[in-house]
Design an enzyme around this catalytic site. Structure first.
Site, mmCIF file in Angstrom:
data_model
loop_
_atom_site.group_PDB
_atom_site.id
_atom_site.type_symbol
_atom_site.label_atom_id
_atom_site.label_comp_id
_atom_site.label_asym_id
_atom_site.label_seq_id
_atom_site.Cartn_x
_atom_site.Cartn_y
_atom_site.Cartn_z
ATOM 1 N N GLU A 1 -36.278 -10.039 -20.135
ATOM 2 C CA GLU A 1 -37.174 -11.181 -20.348
ATOM 3 C C GLU A 1 -36.601 -12.170 -21.355
ATOM 4 O OE1 GLU A 1 -39.972 -12.013 -18.815
ATOM 5 O OE2 GLU A 1 -39.857 -10.274 -17.494
ATOM 6 N N ASP B 1 -42.387 -23.699 -21.253
ATOM 7 C CA ASP B 1 -41.540 -23.240 -20.158
ATOM 8 C C ASP B 1 -41.307 -24.368 -19.159
ATOM 9 O OD1 ASP B 1 -43.831 -23.466 -18.642
ATOM 10 O OD2 ASP B 1 -44.106 -21.323 -18.337
#
Length: 246
Positions: free
Chosen positions: A114, A123
């Site tokens: 991750e 993001d």
């Protein structure tokens, strides 16, 4: 120069020697908590195992550092074993969440894929994110220590394991469970539970279920190199766990 006749017992009882070894183990545990498999050029599978080992060994090492070997207060160890303040609720304990070593391995494995970012960022679709992809309640300017991020990830792993257990009825070995929880964390519990992979596992075809992992390397209809590498690593862990049972 002549060694003393009882050098073995002296060495075994030398607090300085044990303190040095304990310090070394504690430092290795700290090092692996900051490192990543990509920084070392290691396979995430190997990194997860080694990191988990040193994280676990660092616990008694810290106790030795705080007490000389000949004056260790056994009540400290007793209180440590009996302390339930950080325990998960019984209803949420699964194969991974119920074992400290297994959970450490899962954190290292999932976290390695991750990626860790300790300061909040947006993001690709503008969602504020932090740590290992955490989005719940994240605001601009939020910042967390690695320990905080690991704690968040541990809670998420326990939650995803519980969600997977709602549909995965087959008994699987620990390494396979970690690989499947890593996959579930990445694709979502809904997609995982509706998959051919889970159906094959529940039908008893565990090897075939492991093979299904390689099919999950697309996002937005496109094959991604990072996902291909992650699925291959998860598949390796999955098959290795099955081979260990033979």
């Amino acid at each position: 120069m002549k060694l003393v006749s009882n050098w073995k017992s002296v060495l075994k009882g030398a607090a300085s020697i044990w303190f040095f070894l304990a310090s070394l183990l504690a430092m290795l545990g700290f090092f692996f908590s900051l490192a990543s498999p990509f920084m070392l050029g290691w396979s995430p599978l190997w990194f997860a195992g080694v990191s988990a080992l040193f994280q676990v060994l660092a616990i008694p090492a810290r106790l030795v550092m705080q007490h000389s070997l000949t004056e260790v207060d056994l009540s400290v160890l007793s209180r440590f074993r009996q302390d339930q303040s950080g325990a998960l609720r019984k209803g949420s304990i699964g194969l991974i969440a119920g074992s400290g070593l297994a959970l450490s391995t899962a954190i290292a494995f999932v976290g390695g894929w991750e990626g860790l970012r300790q300061e909040a960022y947006q993001d690709v679709v503008g969602v504020w994110t932090v740590c290992y992809g955490e989005t719940k309640g994240v605001r601009p300017g939020d910042r967390y220590s690695k320990a905080d991020c690991d704690e968040m990830l541990a809670e998420e792993i326990a939650a995803y394991e519980a969600a997977l257990d709602q549909c995965l009825t087959a008994e699987v070995p620990l390494g396979m469970k970690i690989a499947l929880v890593s996959w579930t964390y990445n694709v979502g519990a809904g997609a995982a539970c509706q998959s051919t992979l889970v159906r094959r596992a529940n039908a008893g075809d565990l090897s075939g279920a492991c093979d299904e992992l390689k099919r999950w390397n697309r996002a937005g209809g496109r094959i991604w190199r990072g996902l291909t590498r992650r699925r291959f690593s998860e598949m390796q862990m999955c098959h290795a766990a099955l081979q260990a049972m033979e």
